[in-house]
Design a protein around this motif. Sequence first.
Motif, PDB file in Angstrom:
ATOM      1  N   ARG A 163     -59.787 -85.088 -28.876  1.00 18.31           N
ATOM      2  CA  ARG A 163     -58.359 -85.090 -28.962  1.00 18.31           C
ATOM      3  C   ARG A 163     -58.209 -85.412 -30.479  1.00 18.31           C
ATOM      4  O   ARG A 163     -56.937 -85.723 -30.938  1.00 18.31           O
ATOM      5  CB  ARG A 163     -57.857 -86.192 -28.283  1.00 18.31           C
ATOM      6  CG  ARG A 163     -57.903 -85.800 -26.454  1.00 18.31           C
ATOM      7  CD  ARG A 163     -57.043 -84.227 -26.539  1.00 18.31           C
ATOM      8  NE  ARG A 163     -55.612 -84.540 -26.343  1.00 18.31           N
ATOM      9  CZ  ARG A 163     -54.848 -83.478 -26.447  1.00 18.31           C
ATOM     10  NH1 ARG A 163     -55.359 -82.404 -26.007  1.00 18.31           N
ATOM     11  NH2 ARG A 163     -53.584 -83.855 -26.326  1.00 18.31           N
ATOM     12  N   ARG A 164     -59.323 -85.792 -31.193  1.00 21.69           N
ATOM     13  CA  ARG A 164     -59.059 -86.322 -32.676  1.00 21.69           C
ATOM     14  C   ARG A 164     -58.193 -87.528 -32.801  1.00 21.69           C
ATOM     15  O   ARG A 164     -57.503 -87.643 -33.618  1.00 21.69           O
ATOM     16  CB  ARG A 164     -58.535 -85.187 -33.557  1.00 21.69           C
ATOM     17  CG  ARG A 164     -59.315 -83.591 -33.471  1.00 21.69           C
ATOM     18  CD  ARG A 164     -58.729 -82.670 -34.259  1.00 21.69           C
ATOM     19  NE  ARG A 164     -59.187 -81.473 -34.176  1.00 21.69           N
ATOM     20  CZ  ARG A 164     -58.998 -80.405 -34.869  1.00 21.69           C
ATOM     21  NH1 ARG A 164     -57.800 -80.310 -35.554  1.00 21.69           N
ATOM     22  NH2 ARG A 164     -59.636 -79.182 -34.748  1.00 21.69           N
ATOM     23  N   ARG A 165     -58.956 -88.446 -31.937  1.00 20.42           N
ATOM     24  CA  ARG A 165     -58.327 -89.748 -32.282  1.00 20.42           C
ATOM     25  C   ARG A 165     -59.253 -90.783 -32.704  1.00 20.42           C
ATOM     26  O   ARG A 165     -60.128 -91.497 -31.984  1.00 20.42           O
ATOM     27  CB  ARG A 165     -57.995 -90.455 -30.630  1.00 20.42           C
ATOM     28  CG  ARG A 165     -56.993 -89.309 -30.177  1.00 20.42           C
ATOM     29  CD  ARG A 165     -55.613 -89.743 -30.433  1.00 20.42           C
ATOM     30  NE  ARG A 165     -54.607 -89.005 -29.789  1.00 20.42           N
ATOM     31  CZ  ARG A 165     -53.856 -89.427 -28.700  1.00 20.42           C
ATOM     32  NH1 ARG A 165     -54.264 -90.591 -28.238  1.00 20.42           N
ATOM     33  NH2 ARG A 165     -52.983 -88.442 -28.027  1.00 20.42           N
ATOM     34  N   PRO A 166     -59.216 -90.915 -34.128  1.00 17.13           N
ATOM     35  CA  PRO A 166     -60.256 -91.683 -34.895  1.00 17.13           C
ATOM     36  C   PRO A 166     -60.296 -93.402 -34.227  1.00 17.13           C
ATOM     37  O   PRO A 166     -61.310 -93.886 -34.384  1.00 17.13           O
ATOM     38  CB  PRO A 166     -60.158 -91.383 -36.412  1.00 17.13           C
ATOM     39  CG  PRO A 166     -58.591 -90.851 -36.432  1.00 17.13           C
ATOM     40  CD  PRO A 166     -58.391 -90.250 -35.087  1.00 17.13           C
ATOM     41  N   ARG A 167     -59.160 -93.756 -34.097  1.00 20.89           N
ATOM     42  CA  ARG A 167     -58.804 -95.193 -33.578  1.00 20.89           C
ATOM     43  C   ARG A 167     -59.747 -95.300 -32.224  1.00 20.89           C
ATOM     44  O   ARG A 167     -60.610 -96.365 -32.232  1.00 20.89           O
ATOM     45  CB  ARG A 167     -57.686 -95.627 -33.655  1.00 20.89           C
ATOM     46  CG  ARG A 167     -56.865 -95.755 -34.781  1.00 20.89           C
ATOM     47  CD  ARG A 167     -55.830 -96.482 -34.607  1.00 20.89           C
ATOM     48  NE  ARG A 167     -54.975 -96.660 -35.993  1.00 20.89           N
ATOM     49  CZ  ARG A 167     -53.793 -97.424 -35.989  1.00 20.89           C
ATOM     50  NH1 ARG A 167     -53.117 -97.959 -34.885  1.00 20.89           N
ATOM     51  NH2 ARG A 167     -53.290 -97.778 -37.100  1.00 20.89           N
ATOM     52  N   LEU A 295     -65.245 -81.682 -21.854  1.00 19.48           N
ATOM     53  CA  LEU A 295     -63.716 -81.626 -22.299  1.00 19.48           C
ATOM     54  C   LEU A 295     -63.527 -80.577 -22.729  1.00 19.48           C
ATOM     55  O   LEU A 295     -62.447 -79.904 -22.919  1.00 19.48           O
ATOM     56  CB  LEU A 295     -63.516 -83.053 -22.880  1.00 19.48           C
ATOM     57  CG  LEU A 295     -63.715 -84.223 -22.261  1.00 19.48           C
ATOM     58  CD1 LEU A 295     -63.303 -85.331 -23.040  1.00 19.48           C
ATOM     59  CD2 LEU A 295     -62.580 -84.080 -21.123  1.00 19.48           C
ATOM     60  N   LEU A 296     -63.911 -79.934 -23.983  1.00 21.45           N
ATOM     61  CA  LEU A 296     -63.805 -78.838 -24.599  1.00 21.45           C
ATOM     62  C   LEU A 296     -63.772 -77.504 -23.896  1.00 21.45           C
ATOM     63  O   LEU A 296     -62.795 -76.856 -24.007  1.00 21.45           O
ATOM     64  CB  LEU A 296     -64.995 -78.534 -25.981  1.00 21.45           C
ATOM     65  CG  LEU A 296     -64.987 -79.537 -26.985  1.00 21.45           C
ATOM     66  CD1 LEU A 296     -65.878 -79.235 -27.812  1.00 21.45           C
ATOM     67  CD2 LEU A 296     -63.657 -79.347 -27.685  1.00 21.45           C
ATOM     68  N   ALA A 297     -64.645 -77.446 -22.997  1.00 18.34           N
ATOM     69  CA  ALA A 297     -64.561 -76.409 -21.812  1.00 18.34           C
ATOM     70  C   ALA A 297     -63.275 -76.183 -21.035  1.00 18.34           C
ATOM     71  O   ALA A 297     -62.820 -75.225 -20.766  1.00 18.34           O
ATOM     72  CB  ALA A 297     -65.827 -76.370 -21.066  1.00 18.34           C
TER      73      ALA A 297
END
Length: 309
Positions: A163-167, A295-297
């Motif tokens: 989800r691109r959540r760096p935090r 998750l990507l799948a």
Amino acid sequence: MLHLRLITPAGQTEEVVRLIERTVGTTHLVVLPGTARDPVGDLVLCDVAREAADELIAGLRRLGLEDTGSIAVEDIGLSLSRRAEEAEKEAPGEGADAVLWEGLIEATHEESTLSVTYLAFITLATMIAACGVVLDNAILIVGAMAVGPEFGPLAGISAALVRRRPRLAWRSLLALLVGFAVAMALTSAFSLLMDATGLFSEDRLEGARPNTGFIYAPDWFSFVVAVLAGVAGILSLTSAKSGALVGVAISVTTVPAAANAAVALAYGDTSQTSGSTVQLLLNLLGIVLAGTLTLLAQKHFWERRLKRS
């Protein structure tokens, strides 16, 4: 089915209601004007099929409702309603296959926060595993695996990457690294204390250990099992089948490997310390890799299904 409880500013209620009515798979819509006091506004209630919930929640967030009002979501254990059955049929896909991303992020956020409780659980689990290592007791090892809370941060890292959540990624990584570091340091001190009382001994650690010797002897099976456990763990989280997490916890040797490394370090056994550390890293890597790919799948197949519907 999921139940949504929304507090909306009076001027935004109609827009929220229209969004709910446009979303396939929603039902049992109730609007109670002026009933909310903190924050002030209208109360909007509705039920939504699990497979349609992520789209609806994303739409509510785009409207800024999390800032101007409130979005609360809860599972419905039992719903006896023909309209609810129809709503679930109208919604695309199967509820068990749908990923409620906001729910997953929230769950992993809670489980991957470095707190006193988290440190207590991972330390106690490592100490229990240390007793199992020295006594060569498989029951204690399994018990320690079940107590360990490390899957939360591992799932948090996977969810953050997708989800691109760096935090969230940083918080999860911090909880994982600091948690194991503190647990291993305290377990080493615990081992020395147990040795001083005569309950632990180096001879027991170095002796034949048919039940627990595998902990400091990593191989490809360690990585394969970790990958399989990572897939099962993520599926249990995304499908809300949390009971499977217990099986995941007792199938990987993260906590036992940390415990064996800590006890061996206390006795100056560098061979077992290094072997156990490699075992720990293999398991952590396998779970994160498998969780991320799973998750990507799921994301890919669900998006394809939505396009076909």
